[in-house]
Design an enzyme around this catalytic site. Structure first.
Site, short mmCIF file in Angstrom:
data_model
loop_
_atom_site.label_atom_id
_atom_site.label_comp_id
_atom_site.label_asym_id
_atom_site.label_seq_id
_atom_site.Cartn_x
_atom_site.Cartn_y
_atom_site.Cartn_z
N PRO A 113 0.83 -1.21 0.00
CA PRO A 113 0.00 0.00 0.00
C PRO A 113 0.86 1.26 0.00
O PRO A 113 1.70 1.44 0.87
CB PRO A 113 -0.82 -0.11 1.29
CG PRO A 113 -0.28 -1.24 2.06
CD PRO A 113 0.67 -2.01 1.22
N GLU A 114 0.65 2.09 -1.00
CA GLU A 114 1.36 3.36 -1.08
C GLU A 114 0.43 4.46 -0.56
O GLU A 114 -0.71 4.19 -0.20
CB GLU A 114 1.77 3.63 -2.54
CG GLU A 114 2.78 2.64 -3.10
CD GLU A 114 4.17 2.83 -2.53
OE1 GLU A 114 4.43 3.89 -1.91
OE2 GLU A 114 5.01 1.94 -2.70
#
Ligand SMILES: [Zn+2]
Length: 271
Positions: free
Chosen positions: A2-3
């Protein structure tokens, strides 16, 4: 992984369901995340009302009158709103159960995520206090990057990935943004012009906002979804495309290593 856009989409996905709700109890099935889940979490958070769901860098901040829960999704973490009675699966490590019968469930197969509790203002927490600019804030712009980069010999790609300068620019977004701005990733940060930094700041905000908008279509997945909310598959121009022709000039995309990370760029379009 997850960015920043996935974390922001998660925040928008869960906030309407838990803001104003009262925590009934915490269920911790596995305390051994990247850092151990604090033992006092149950007594500190139990009975508290979630006043707001914020974000700083990739930390979600659940603020109550008693303190703030900092939550990081790590490499593989996700959050969902579920019926509190829903049976847990193998990697469902923590539930925050609310008095309305729903729970916020933290799932993390690789256990690089973490939960922290602080009674002080979250912005003073040691994991947050030294962080640089938020890339979607107004304070983040080309003039800021230009000012902070003067006399720095560090490669511009590593400069924009440095969280003391700006947070949340991951390896893929860094390669893509430098391509869109026409800046060679190995150029010294101090040797990039103010105009180029203005363009770079604009495209960074554009790629992050595009990803967040795209994620907006998945918000319903945060409630009682069958699977986990997926991570975004964004459109890529250079990342992972070594040897393929540049979409602009047809010259093959090159791959180099910078700070043990892969960088992809067009040797003709990026100077
Ligand atoms: Zn090109």
């Amino acid at each position: 992984m997850p960015e920043l856009p996935e974390v922001e989409t998660t925040r928008r996905g869960i906030a309407p369901h838990i803001t104003g709700n009262t925590v009934a109890r915490i269920v911790v099935r596995n305390r051994n995340l990247r850092w151990p889940v604090p033992r006092r979490l149950g007594s500190e958070l139990g009975g508290q009302v979630i006043e707001s769901v914020g974000r700083r860098a990739k930390y979600l901040l659940l603020t109550t009158g008693n303190g703030t829960l900092l939550l990081h999704l790590g490499m593989s973490g996700s959050l969902r709103i579920i019926d509190a009675g829903a049976p847990p699966a193998k990697h469902d490590h923590v539930d925050i159960v609310f008095t309305d019968g729903y729970a916020l469930r933290f799932t993390d197969p690789r256990r690089f995520g973490s939960l922290h509790w602080t009674r002080r203002p979250a912005m003073q927490h040691r994991l947050i206090s030294a962080l640089g600019c938020e890339p979607l804030d107004e304070a983040f712009n080309g003039d800021y990057l230009h000012l902070r980069s003067r006399k720095r010999k560090l490669a511009v790609k590593q400069f924009i990935m440095n969280s003391h300068i700006v947070v949340g620019i991951g390896n893929i977004y860094a390669s893509e943004a430098l391509y869109m701005a026409g800046i060679h990733p190995a150029r010294a940060a101090g040797n990039v012009s103010r105009n180029k930094y203005r363009l770079l700041a604009e495209v960074i905000q554009e790629v992050l906002n595009d990803a967040i908008d795209q994620g907006g279509t998945t918000l319903r997945d945060f409630v009682n979804g069958e699977g986990k909310p997926g991570y975004f598959s964004q459109h890529l121009n250079v990342y992972g495309k070594a040897g393929e022709p540049c979409i602009s000039c047809r010259v093959p995309i090159r791959e180099i290593r910078q700070g043990q990370r892969s960088t992809f760029y067009c040797p003709k379009c990026q100077k």
